[in-house]
Design a protein around this motif. Sequence first.
Motif, PDB file in Angstrom:
ATOM      1  N   TRP A 133     -12.278 -15.844  12.155  1.00 54.37           N
ATOM      2  CA  TRP A 133     -12.424 -14.333  12.083  1.00 54.37           C
ATOM      3  C   TRP A 133     -13.358 -14.164  10.734  1.00 54.37           C
ATOM      4  O   TRP A 133     -13.736 -13.130  10.295  1.00 54.37           O
ATOM      5  CB  TRP A 133     -11.188 -13.762  11.929  1.00 54.37           C
ATOM      6  N   SER A 134     -13.743 -15.224  10.072  1.00 51.83           N
ATOM      7  CA  SER A 134     -14.391 -15.122   8.706  1.00 51.83           C
ATOM      8  C   SER A 134     -13.937 -14.080   7.911  1.00 51.83           C
ATOM      9  O   SER A 134     -14.678 -12.974   7.363  1.00 51.83           O
ATOM     10  CB  SER A 134     -16.036 -14.427   9.289  1.00 51.83           C
ATOM     11  N   VAL A 135     -12.570 -14.108   7.601  1.00 55.02           N
ATOM     12  CA  VAL A 135     -11.977 -13.203   6.780  1.00 55.02           C
ATOM     13  C   VAL A 135     -11.185 -14.167   5.691  1.00 55.02           C
ATOM     14  O   VAL A 135     -11.084 -15.206   5.874  1.00 55.02           O
ATOM     15  CB  VAL A 135     -10.999 -12.301   7.223  1.00 55.02           C
ATOM     16  N   PRO A 136     -10.949 -13.660   4.452  1.00 50.17           N
ATOM     17  CA  PRO A 136     -10.049 -14.294   3.522  1.00 50.17           C
ATOM     18  C   PRO A 136      -8.655 -14.656   3.593  1.00 50.17           C
ATOM     19  O   PRO A 136      -8.194 -13.992   4.493  1.00 50.17           O
ATOM     20  CB  PRO A 136     -10.454 -13.537   2.200  1.00 50.17           C
ATOM     21  N   VAL A 137      -8.249 -15.801   3.232  1.00 51.83           N
ATOM     22  CA  VAL A 137      -6.753 -16.073   3.461  1.00 51.83           C
ATOM     23  C   VAL A 137      -6.206 -16.214   1.934  1.00 51.83           C
ATOM     24  O   VAL A 137      -6.786 -16.862   1.023  1.00 51.83           O
ATOM     25  CB  VAL A 137      -6.809 -17.300   4.031  1.00 51.83           C
ATOM     26  N   ILE A 138      -5.283 -15.239   1.788  1.00 48.26           N
ATOM     27  CA  ILE A 138      -4.528 -15.342   0.134  1.00 48.26           C
ATOM     28  C   ILE A 138      -3.244 -15.924   0.147  1.00 48.26           C
ATOM     29  O   ILE A 138      -2.432 -15.953   1.098  1.00 48.26           O
ATOM     30  CB  ILE A 138      -4.383 -13.919  -0.154  1.00 48.26           C
ATOM     31  N   PRO A 139      -3.175 -17.207  -0.647  1.00 49.41           N
ATOM     32  CA  PRO A 139      -1.806 -17.805  -0.642  1.00 49.41           C
ATOM     33  C   PRO A 139      -0.906 -16.792  -1.307  1.00 49.41           C
ATOM     34  O   PRO A 139      -1.038 -16.360  -2.425  1.00 49.41           O
ATOM     35  CB  PRO A 139      -2.151 -18.905  -1.410  1.00 49.41           C
ATOM     36  N   VAL A 140       0.324 -16.650  -0.700  1.00 47.17           N
ATOM     37  CA  VAL A 140       1.361 -15.932  -1.510  1.00 47.17           C
ATOM     38  C   VAL A 140       2.725 -16.607  -1.924  1.00 47.17           C
ATOM     39  O   VAL A 140       3.009 -17.548  -1.150  1.00 47.17           O
ATOM     40  CB  VAL A 140       1.866 -14.836  -0.585  1.00 47.17           C
ATOM     41  N   ASN A 141       3.106 -16.308  -2.945  1.00 46.02           N
ATOM     42  CA  ASN A 141       4.278 -17.085  -3.712  1.00 46.02           C
ATOM     43  C   ASN A 141       5.659 -16.175  -2.760  1.00 46.02           C
ATOM     44  O   ASN A 141       5.894 -14.864  -3.133  1.00 46.02           O
ATOM     45  CB  ASN A 141       4.338 -16.886  -4.981  1.00 46.02           C
ATOM     46  N   HIS A 142       6.344 -17.019  -2.266  1.00 47.86           N
ATOM     47  CA  HIS A 142       7.566 -16.864  -1.398  1.00 47.86           C
ATOM     48  C   HIS A 142       8.439 -15.842  -2.310  1.00 47.86           C
ATOM     49  O   HIS A 142       8.991 -14.767  -1.715  1.00 47.86           O
ATOM     50  CB  HIS A 142       8.080 -17.821  -0.957  1.00 47.86           C
ATOM     51  N   MET A 143       8.623 -16.211  -3.591  1.00 47.49           N
ATOM     52  CA  MET A 143       9.455 -15.398  -4.648  1.00 47.49           C
ATOM     53  C   MET A 143       9.146 -14.146  -4.939  1.00 47.49           C
ATOM     54  O   MET A 143      10.034 -13.051  -4.982  1.00 47.49           O
ATOM     55  CB  MET A 143       9.777 -16.259  -5.791  1.00 47.49           C
ATOM     56  N   GLU A 144       7.627 -13.992  -4.971  1.00 47.75           N
ATOM     57  CA  GLU A 144       7.016 -12.696  -5.375  1.00 47.75           C
ATOM     58  C   GLU A 144       7.391 -11.797  -4.041  1.00 47.75           C
ATOM     59  O   GLU A 144       7.782 -10.646  -4.148  1.00 47.75           O
ATOM     60  CB  GLU A 144       5.626 -12.598  -5.586  1.00 47.75           C
ATOM     61  N   GLY A 145       7.189 -12.442  -2.830  1.00 49.56           N
ATOM     62  CA  GLY A 145       7.542 -11.728  -1.597  1.00 49.56           C
ATOM     63  C   GLY A 145       8.939 -11.235  -1.556  1.00 49.56           C
ATOM     64  O   GLY A 145       9.151  -9.914  -1.489  1.00 49.56           O
ATOM     65  N   HIS A 146       9.878 -11.731  -1.933  1.00 51.46           N
ATOM     66  CA  HIS A 146      11.339 -11.373  -2.252  1.00 51.46           C
ATOM     67  C   HIS A 146      11.205 -10.094  -2.918  1.00 51.46           C
ATOM     68  O   HIS A 146      12.112  -9.142  -2.930  1.00 51.46           O
ATOM     69  CB  HIS A 146      12.428 -12.557  -2.466  1.00 51.46           C
ATOM     70  N   VAL A 147      10.600 -10.579  -4.306  1.00 45.93           N
ATOM     71  CA  VAL A 147      10.812  -9.313  -5.234  1.00 45.93           C
ATOM     72  C   VAL A 147      10.321  -7.963  -4.796  1.00 45.93           C
ATOM     73  O   VAL A 147      10.869  -6.687  -4.613  1.00 45.93           O
ATOM     74  CB  VAL A 147       9.856  -9.663  -6.503  1.00 45.93           C
ATOM     75  N   ARG A 179       3.152  -7.944 -11.017  1.00 44.96           N
ATOM     76  CA  ARG A 179       2.595  -9.201 -10.660  1.00 44.96           C
ATOM     77  C   ARG A 179       2.527  -9.939 -12.220  1.00 44.96           C
ATOM     78  O   ARG A 179       1.928 -10.916 -12.535  1.00 44.96           O
ATOM     79  CB  ARG A 179       1.036  -9.136 -10.681  1.00 44.96           C
ATOM     80  N   GLU A 180       3.523  -9.432 -12.918  1.00 44.81           N
ATOM     81  CA  GLU A 180       3.795 -10.421 -14.220  1.00 44.81           C
ATOM     82  C   GLU A 180       5.148 -10.836 -14.243  1.00 44.81           C
ATOM     83  O   GLU A 180       6.040 -10.150 -13.892  1.00 44.81           O
ATOM     84  CB  GLU A 180       3.244  -9.560 -15.542  1.00 44.81           C
ATOM     85  N   TYR A 181       5.465 -12.150 -14.237  1.00 38.80           N
ATOM     86  CA  TYR A 181       6.729 -12.409 -14.015  1.00 38.80           C
ATOM     87  C   TYR A 181       7.252 -13.583 -15.183  1.00 38.80           C
ATOM     88  O   TYR A 181       6.567 -14.476 -15.334  1.00 38.80           O
ATOM     89  CB  TYR A 181       6.992 -13.217 -12.727  1.00 38.80           C
ATOM     90  N   LEU A 219       6.594  -9.480   6.368  1.00 37.17           N
ATOM     91  CA  LEU A 219       6.526  -8.320   5.897  1.00 37.17           C
ATOM     92  C   LEU A 219       6.385  -8.280   4.333  1.00 37.17           C
ATOM     93  O   LEU A 219       5.432  -7.905   3.729  1.00 37.17           O
ATOM     94  CB  LEU A 219       7.378  -7.141   6.172  1.00 37.17           C
ATOM     95  N   MET A 220       7.277  -8.969   3.739  1.00 36.68           N
ATOM     96  CA  MET A 220       7.340  -8.949   2.140  1.00 36.68           C
ATOM     97  C   MET A 220       6.055  -9.995   1.683  1.00 36.68           C
ATOM     98  O   MET A 220       5.480  -9.676   0.640  1.00 36.68           O
ATOM     99  CB  MET A 220       8.624  -9.772   1.822  1.00 36.68           C
ATOM    100  N   ILE A 221       5.561 -10.991   2.493  1.00 42.22           N
ATOM    101  CA  ILE A 221       4.407 -11.659   2.266  1.00 42.22           C
ATOM    102  C   ILE A 221       3.242 -10.814   2.336  1.00 42.22           C
ATOM    103  O   ILE A 221       2.455 -10.908   1.419  1.00 42.22           O
ATOM    104  CB  ILE A 221       4.447 -12.992   3.010  1.00 42.22           C
ATOM    105  N   GLY A 222       3.215  -9.789   3.234  1.00 38.42           N
ATOM    106  CA  GLY A 222       2.215  -8.802   3.453  1.00 38.42           C
ATOM    107  C   GLY A 222       2.015  -8.112   2.290  1.00 38.42           C
ATOM    108  O   GLY A 222       0.895  -7.804   1.607  1.00 38.42           O
ATOM    109  N   ILE A 223       3.199  -7.723   1.733  1.00 34.95           N
ATOM    110  CA  ILE A 223       3.163  -6.491   0.662  1.00 34.95           C
ATOM    111  C   ILE A 223       2.560  -7.183  -0.381  1.00 34.95           C
ATOM    112  O   ILE A 223       1.761  -6.917  -1.221  1.00 34.95           O
ATOM    113  CB  ILE A 223       4.648  -5.877   0.501  1.00 34.95           C
TER     114      ILE A 223
END
Length: 374
Positions: A107-121, A160-162, A346-350
């Motif tokens: 799709w020529s779109v960016p892929v962003i890696p997400v920290n699972h624990m930030e997702g939980h927060v 975003r500061e932990y 969902l939490m990963i999307g947020i």
Amino acid sequence: MKILAIETSCDETGISILEVKGGKKNPTFKILADELSSQVKIHAQYGGVHPSMAKREHIKNLPILLEKVLKETKLKKVDVIMVTSGPGLEPALWTGIVFAEQLGKEWSVPVIPVNHMEGHVLSVFGKEKGKFKIPKVSFPSLSLLISGGHTELVMSKSWREYKIIGETLDDAAGEAFDKVARMLELPYPGGPQISNLAEKARGLGERGLGSATVRARAKIQQNFMGAESEQASGMKLPRPMLYTKNFDFSFSGLKTAVLYLIKKIGKLDDKTKMAIAKEFEDSVVEVLTEKTLRAAKDYGIKTLIVAGGVSANTELRKILEQKIKERKQKFKLLFPAKKLTTDNSLMIGIAGYFKFIENPKKRYKIKAEGGLRL
Ligand code: KG4
Ligand code: ZN
């Protein structure tokens, strides 16, 4: 902006599509599609998550779920893809990452890696369906993250500061629930099972009594008997690290104490199982509550977030709310919606959205990091 979010860190395959409007300051999220395929039944046979089995299931589920969310939304592509890169089981994480990166290319779109624990927060800001806005958060905030793999107290002075101020030295809280459940011959995952039995034990103790009587009885027991009554019945379990000055936890000794208790008792009937479940849950809840509220006081926090699988626990929610009130501690308490306590995309999307808008031009070389920290 339309987001595709992918979660494969453990035993749930999750894919969702979210639409976000409003930039950084005041975003509104709309859930366009949300699919989750749980492998709980498969892993239940092994009494825990089997990594290669999890990987195989993700490989099978990812294309099915993607087709579902695309069909539901009638979309051909999205603007950005968010994928969990860690922490978690690396073979499982890789399936999501490779899948996401191929879609990113297509799709020529960016892929962003997400920290699972930030997702939980950030899961505390989500809803089960429809639209949701991110409320104004007062900092500093403290997050108690309690899941099958983690038990952490995390301070944040801003978005975003932990900073991890305490964590388990051995087993995670959820892991302890799962292991004790296995000792009590209860199926995986153990958290909800133990919680049900403990609730029954509490109910049994209160059968036929009016609510005022129950509270008055609790008061005299608390004031005049305390630990004695439990000890007399031989069911008292330790409260590990309750009085240590730091904010670390330990649940492995508690699990061993349950093992010895079961050995001492010999035969496990239903009533004994209920009593053990209750005492075990009381211990975990007391330690988590006391240490968290002490950290909340020491750090003068304005917001407390409690998230991760174990945050679904009813007793924990009840006792936390009760103690905060009793001690007149003044901060906002946030829990995720029940559906968002366990792993979900969902939490990963947020979480991914906030990472992306901070630096939209940034491109990542993504790899699975089983031990990724906040
Ligand atoms: O966050 P999660 O879905 O997965 C990980 O990232 O680990 O958490 C799963 C854990 C399991 O250990 C499960 O037993 C526990 O959360 N759990 C609970 C409850 N519901 C799930 N523990 C205590 N009480 C519950 N009601
Ligand atoms: Zn998790």
